[in-house]
Design a protein around this motif. Sequence first.
Motif, short mmCIF file in Angstrom:
data_model
loop_
_atom_site.label_atom_id
_atom_site.label_comp_id
_atom_site.label_asym_id
_atom_site.label_seq_id
_atom_site.Cartn_x
_atom_site.Cartn_y
_atom_site.Cartn_z
N PRO A 33 9.41 -28.43 -13.00
CA PRO A 33 9.55 -27.42 -12.30
C PRO A 33 10.70 -27.44 -11.28
O PRO A 33 11.43 -26.55 -11.16
N ALA A 34 10.60 -28.56 -10.55
CA ALA A 34 11.60 -28.81 -9.32
C ALA A 34 13.09 -28.89 -9.98
O ALA A 34 13.84 -28.09 -9.37
N MET A 35 13.18 -29.48 -11.08
CA MET A 35 14.57 -29.66 -11.46
C MET A 35 15.06 -28.42 -12.30
O MET A 35 16.20 -27.99 -11.87
N LEU A 36 14.28 -27.69 -12.70
CA LEU A 36 14.49 -26.22 -13.21
C LEU A 36 15.08 -25.37 -11.86
O LEU A 36 16.00 -24.91 -11.98
N ALA A 37 14.22 -25.40 -10.72
CA ALA A 37 14.63 -24.41 -9.47
C ALA A 37 15.94 -25.01 -8.89
O ALA A 37 16.77 -24.21 -8.64
N TYR A 38 16.15 -26.32 -9.05
CA TYR A 38 17.69 -26.91 -8.63
C TYR A 38 18.88 -26.51 -9.48
O TYR A 38 19.60 -26.04 -9.19
N LEU A 39 18.21 -26.66 -10.85
CA LEU A 39 19.39 -26.28 -11.85
C LEU A 39 19.59 -24.66 -11.71
O LEU A 39 20.96 -24.34 -11.74
#
Length: 118
Positions: A33-39
């Motif tokens: 979820p954090a990687m998705l937010a950063y992406l």
Amino acid sequence: MKILNTSIHGILDYATVIAFASAPSLLGFSGAPAMLAYLLAVVHLAMTVLTDMPLGLVKIIPMRLHALVEMLVGPTLIAAAFLAPSLVLGAQVFFIASGVAICAVWLFSDYASATQSD
């Protein structure tokens, strides 16, 4: 009713980038979820910087394409939050709220107010 001109829309776009980039730290979620937010922060920043609107810097993406992307991303975020039951509550609420906000900005934006070269 289109109450957001493209200048206000640009400000909201940059605020969205900040929200996506800071959400994992502020809401305490990590991993996918954090990687998705950063992406999403990176993609939204690129779209905003490259869009032909007052706060766009390079102005190569037509505002109509920008609008289409937002029309698709908002509902997709909402659906993804419901389809991924393993998301921690903070991430799930964030993605739903982000999707709703993007849908609202899409609905209320006057995309035609941008100076377009096409």
